[in-house]
Design a protein around this motif. Structure first.
Motif, PDB file in Angstrom:
ATOM      1  N   GLN A  51      61.234  16.029  62.834  1.00  0.00           N
ATOM      2  CA  GLN A  51      59.824  15.659  62.920  1.00  0.00           C
ATOM      3  C   GLN A  51      59.281  15.886  64.329  1.00  0.00           C
ATOM      4  OE1 GLN A  51      58.713  15.720  59.745  1.00  0.00           O
ATOM      5  NE2 GLN A  51      57.518  13.862  60.077  1.00  0.00           N
ATOM      6  N   ARG A  52      60.091  15.566  65.332  1.00  0.00           N
ATOM      7  CA  ARG A  52      59.664  15.810  66.716  1.00  0.00           C
ATOM      8  C   ARG A  52      59.435  17.300  66.946  1.00  0.00           C
ATOM      9  NH1 ARG A  52      61.180  17.570  71.349  1.00  0.00           N
ATOM     10  NH2 ARG A  52      63.211  18.250  70.568  1.00  0.00           N
ATOM     11  N   GLN A  53      60.313  18.120  66.405  1.00  0.00           N
ATOM     12  CA  GLN A  53      60.172  19.563  66.553  1.00  0.00           C
ATOM     13  C   GLN A  53      58.950  20.095  65.813  1.00  0.00           C
ATOM     14  OE1 GLN A  53      63.946  21.097  65.246  1.00  0.00           O
ATOM     15  NE2 GLN A  53      65.057  20.283  67.012  1.00  0.00           N
ATOM     16  N   HIS A  54      58.676  19.521  64.647  1.00  0.00           N
ATOM     17  CA  HIS A  54      57.462  19.915  63.921  1.00  0.00           C
ATOM     18  C   HIS A  54      56.212  19.643  64.762  1.00  0.00           C
ATOM     19  CE1 HIS A  54      59.662  19.476  59.830  1.00  0.00           C
ATOM     20  NE2 HIS A  54      59.566  20.739  60.142  1.00  0.00           N
ATOM     21  N   ARG A  55      56.194  18.494  65.411  1.00  0.00           N
ATOM     22  CA  ARG A  55      55.051  18.163  66.272  1.00  0.00           C
ATOM     23  C   ARG A  55      54.944  19.170  67.419  1.00  0.00           C
ATOM     24  NH1 ARG A  55      51.541  14.709  63.714  1.00  0.00           N
ATOM     25  NH2 ARG A  55      52.704  13.050  62.656  1.00  0.00           N
ATOM     26  N   GLY A  56      56.074  19.628  67.926  1.00  0.00           N
ATOM     27  CA  GLY A  56      56.067  20.627  68.992  1.00  0.00           C
ATOM     28  C   GLY A  56      55.513  21.960  68.528  1.00  0.00           C
ATOM     29  N   ILE A  57      55.874  22.365  67.321  1.00  0.00           N
ATOM     30  CA  ILE A  57      55.333  23.605  66.760  1.00  0.00           C
ATOM     31  C   ILE A  57      53.819  23.490  66.606  1.00  0.00           C
ATOM     32  CG2 ILE A  57      55.289  25.100  64.722  1.00  0.00           C
ATOM     33  CD1 ILE A  57      58.245  24.225  64.246  1.00  0.00           C
ATOM     34  N   LEU A  58      53.378  22.373  66.046  1.00  0.00           N
ATOM     35  CA  LEU A  58      51.943  22.163  65.842  1.00  0.00           C
ATOM     36  C   LEU A  58      51.196  22.173  67.169  1.00  0.00           C
ATOM     37  CD1 LEU A  58      49.498  21.479  64.089  1.00  0.00           C
ATOM     38  CD2 LEU A  58      50.190  19.061  64.201  1.00  0.00           C
ATOM     39  N   ALA A  59      51.758  21.518  68.177  1.00  0.00           N
ATOM     40  CA  ALA A  59      51.092  21.467  69.486  1.00  0.00           C
ATOM     41  C   ALA A  59      50.955  22.862  70.090  1.00  0.00           C
ATOM     42  CB  ALA A  59      51.873  20.558  70.429  1.00  0.00           C
ATOM     43  N   ALA A  60      51.982  23.687  69.943  1.00  0.00           N
ATOM     44  CA  ALA A  60      51.936  25.046  70.486  1.00  0.00           C
ATOM     45  C   ALA A  60      50.888  25.891  69.767  1.00  0.00           C
ATOM     46  CB  ALA A  60      53.307  25.693  70.383  1.00  0.00           C
ATOM     47  N   VAL A  61      50.795  25.727  68.453  1.00  0.00           N
ATOM     48  CA  VAL A  61      49.795  26.486  67.695  1.00  0.00           C
ATOM     49  C   VAL A  61      48.388  26.003  68.057  1.00  0.00           C
ATOM     50  CG1 VAL A  61      48.964  27.109  65.406  1.00  0.00           C
ATOM     51  CG2 VAL A  61      51.414  26.911  65.800  1.00  0.00           C
ATOM     52  N   GLU A  62      48.222  24.691  68.190  1.00  0.00           N
ATOM     53  CA  GLU A  62      46.918  24.151  68.585  1.00  0.00           C
ATOM     54  C   GLU A  62      46.489  24.680  69.949  1.00  0.00           C
ATOM     55  OE1 GLU A  62      46.519  19.810  66.412  1.00  0.00           O
ATOM     56  OE2 GLU A  62      47.758  19.958  68.217  1.00  0.00           O
ATOM     57  N   ASN A 109      57.716  19.529  53.718  1.00  0.00           N
ATOM     58  CA  ASN A 109      58.187  20.376  54.812  1.00  0.00           C
ATOM     59  C   ASN A 109      57.831  21.834  54.539  1.00  0.00           C
ATOM     60  OD1 ASN A 109      59.964  20.978  57.206  1.00  0.00           O
ATOM     61  ND2 ASN A 109      61.122  22.053  55.620  1.00  0.00           N
ATOM     62  N   GLN A 110      58.012  22.255  53.290  1.00  0.00           N
ATOM     63  CA  GLN A 110      57.663  23.622  52.925  1.00  0.00           C
ATOM     64  C   GLN A 110      56.160  23.844  53.038  1.00  0.00           C
ATOM     65  OE1 GLN A 110      58.865  24.906  48.931  1.00  0.00           O
ATOM     66  NE2 GLN A 110      59.565  26.815  49.835  1.00  0.00           N
ATOM     67  N   VAL A 111      55.377  22.848  52.626  1.00  0.00           N
ATOM     68  CA  VAL A 111      53.918  22.953  52.756  1.00  0.00           C
ATOM     69  C   VAL A 111      53.532  23.114  54.220  1.00  0.00           C
ATOM     70  CG1 VAL A 111      51.738  21.669  52.533  1.00  0.00           C
ATOM     71  CG2 VAL A 111      53.386  21.686  50.643  1.00  0.00           C
ATOM     72  N   PHE A 112      54.125  22.295  55.098  1.00  0.00           N
ATOM     73  CA  PHE A 112      53.807  22.358  56.529  1.00  0.00           C
ATOM     74  C   PHE A 112      54.047  23.759  57.075  1.00  0.00           C
ATOM     75  CE2 PHE A 112      55.470  22.234  60.894  1.00  0.00           C
ATOM     76  CZ  PHE A 112      54.351  21.761  61.557  1.00  0.00           C
ATOM     77  N   ARG A 139      40.915  24.162  60.325  1.00  0.00           N
ATOM     78  CA  ARG A 139      41.192  23.469  59.064  1.00  0.00           C
ATOM     79  C   ARG A 139      42.696  23.484  58.762  1.00  0.00           C
ATOM     80  NH1 ARG A 139      38.521  22.426  54.202  1.00  0.00           N
ATOM     81  NH2 ARG A 139      39.966  21.261  52.878  1.00  0.00           N
ATOM     82  N   ILE A 140      43.335  24.594  59.012  1.00  0.00           N
ATOM     83  CA  ILE A 140      44.782  24.684  58.796  1.00  0.00           C
ATOM     84  C   ILE A 140      45.519  23.719  59.721  1.00  0.00           C
ATOM     85  CG2 ILE A 140      46.799  26.190  59.094  1.00  0.00           C
ATOM     86  CD1 ILE A 140      45.069  28.512  58.069  1.00  0.00           C
ATOM     87  N   LEU A 141      45.105  23.645  60.956  1.00  0.00           N
ATOM     88  CA  LEU A 141      45.731  22.726  61.906  1.00  0.00           C
ATOM     89  C   LEU A 141      45.560  21.278  61.457  1.00  0.00           C
ATOM     90  CD1 LEU A 141      44.619  24.417  65.250  1.00  0.00           C
ATOM     91  CD2 LEU A 141      46.902  24.454  64.231  1.00  0.00           C
ATOM     92  N   GLU A 142      44.399  20.950  60.965  1.00  0.00           N
ATOM     93  CA  GLU A 142      44.157  19.585  60.472  1.00  0.00           C
ATOM     94  C   GLU A 142      45.034  19.285  59.256  1.00  0.00           C
ATOM     95  OE1 GLU A 142      39.996  19.639  59.751  1.00  0.00           O
ATOM     96  OE2 GLU A 142      39.451  19.385  61.874  1.00  0.00           O
ATOM     97  N   ASP A 143      45.160  20.263  58.355  1.00  0.00           N
ATOM     98  CA  ASP A 143      46.010  20.080  57.178  1.00  0.00           C
ATOM     99  C   ASP A 143      47.471  19.922  57.579  1.00  0.00           C
ATOM    100  OD1 ASP A 143      43.830  20.260  55.516  1.00  0.00           O
ATOM    101  OD2 ASP A 143      44.177  22.352  54.937  1.00  0.00           O
ATOM    102  N   ALA A 162      48.635  18.699  60.451  1.00  0.00           N
ATOM    103  CA  ALA A 162      48.809  17.372  61.050  1.00  0.00           C
ATOM    104  C   ALA A 162      48.857  16.297  59.972  1.00  0.00           C
ATOM    105  CB  ALA A 162      47.664  17.091  62.029  1.00  0.00           C
ATOM    106  N   ARG A 163      48.016  16.436  58.960  1.00  0.00           N
ATOM    107  CA  ARG A 163      47.997  15.471  57.862  1.00  0.00           C
ATOM    108  C   ARG A 163      49.314  15.531  57.063  1.00  0.00           C
ATOM    109  NH1 ARG A 163      43.085  16.020  56.939  1.00  0.00           N
ATOM    110  NH2 ARG A 163      43.260  17.910  55.704  1.00  0.00           N
ATOM    111  N   THR A 164      49.847  16.722  56.889  1.00  0.00           N
ATOM    112  CA  THR A 164      51.116  16.879  56.174  1.00  0.00           C
ATOM    113  C   THR A 164      52.253  16.230  56.946  1.00  0.00           C
ATOM    114  OG1 THR A 164      50.349  18.968  55.187  1.00  0.00           O
ATOM    115  CG2 THR A 164      52.723  18.548  55.174  1.00  0.00           C
ATOM    116  N   LEU A 165      52.248  16.366  58.259  1.00  0.00           N
ATOM    117  CA  LEU A 165      53.288  15.717  59.070  1.00  0.00           C
ATOM    118  C   LEU A 165      53.210  14.198  58.940  1.00  0.00           C
ATOM    119  CD1 LEU A 165      53.497  17.760  62.398  1.00  0.00           C
ATOM    120  CD2 LEU A 165      55.034  17.799  60.438  1.00  0.00           C
ATOM    121  N   ASP A 166      52.013  13.666  58.895  1.00  0.00           N
ATOM    122  CA  ASP A 166      51.865  12.220  58.711  1.00  0.00           C
ATOM    123  C   ASP A 166      52.450  11.789  57.360  1.00  0.00           C
ATOM    124  OD1 ASP A 166      50.587  11.994  61.143  1.00  0.00           O
ATOM    125  OD2 ASP A 166      48.563  12.055  60.291  1.00  0.00           O
TER     126      ASP A 166
END
Length: 230
Positions: free
Chosen positions: A183-194, A140-143, A115-119, A121-125
């Motif tokens: 934003q690209r780096q945020h996607r990288g962080i999310l991918a690593a956590v996923e 950004n702070q929420v993410f 659920r956190i991962l989904e939230d 990803a939605r925040t990045l969008d």
């Protein structure tokens, strides 16, 4: 991006109890973030009270709250003024932010849910579609906090929020230069956590914070050079 707002427009848009020091502090804080109240500018309390339609006592309490955040200082008989952030201070602040955020991610990592991962990803969008720099900053702070809250370290999160209030005061100026890469780096962080890859997630987060810090310092040095040439 939004047009520059006046202090009165900010107060009207934010809404709330205009007699409460915390509300007044929120209006003034956003005015500082947006450059409505520039660094080094004296804060004439009588004028501010008149513009905001508040009495002097809660206004002064609000200024004292911002003083604890490092956004305002009292200069004796000269009254209050908006503080300036130096390059050296920005570097030190980001060193502390990086230490706290990487530690929070390390502790929280086993408790990060789908659920956190989904939230996240939605925040990045939402961030990619957001045109206002201050709302982008809030998202950004929420993410970031989505990954840290499972650590259950309220004191650390509170300290981190205070540090970010100081580092984010210049977001409106240097966001343009860093937004796409950030934003690209945020996607990288999310991918690593996923992928449940903690070492890669910590590395991606560390590189992201270092990049943001360096971009801010580069902007500030350019600004300092421009002021000296005037």
């Amino acid at each position: 991006m939004e047009q520059n707002l006046t202090l009165e427009e900010l107060a009207a848009r934010m809404g709330g109890d205009s007699t409460a020091p915390y509300f007044i502090a929120g209006v003034l804080r956003e005015a500082i973030y947006r450059g409505v109240l520039p660094e080094g500018q004296p804060l004439h309390q009588a004028q501010l009270a008149l513009r905001l339609g508040v009495s002097p006592i809660p206004l002064r309490e609000a200024l004292r709250l911002l003083e604890t955040e490092g956004l305002v200082s009292f200069q004796g008989y000269r009254g209050a003024m908006v503080t300036a952030l130096s390059v050296e201070e920005a570097q030190e602040l980001y060193e502390m932010v990086a230490a706290l955020e990487t530690n929070l991610l390390r502790i929280a990592f086993p408790r990060i849910t789908r659920r956190i991962l989904e939230d996240a990803a939605r925040t990045l969008d939402q961030m990619e579609a957001e045109g206002d720099c201050i709302r982008w900053r809030d998202l950004n702070q929420v993410f970031h906090n989505l990954f840290y809250e499972p650590a259950d370290r309220p004191l650390t999160l509170d300290m981190l929020a205070r540090l970010r209030q100081k580092t984010d005061r210049n977001i409106r100026q240097h966001l343009v230069s860093m937004r796409e890469e950030s934003q690209r780096q945020h996607r990288g962080i999310l991918a690593a956590v996923e992928a449940r890859d903690l070492p890669r997630a910590l590395e991606a987060l560390g590189e992201h914070l270092a990049y943001t810090s360096n971009d801010l310092q580069s902007y500030m040095r350019l600004e300092e050079g421009a002021k000296k040439r005037r």
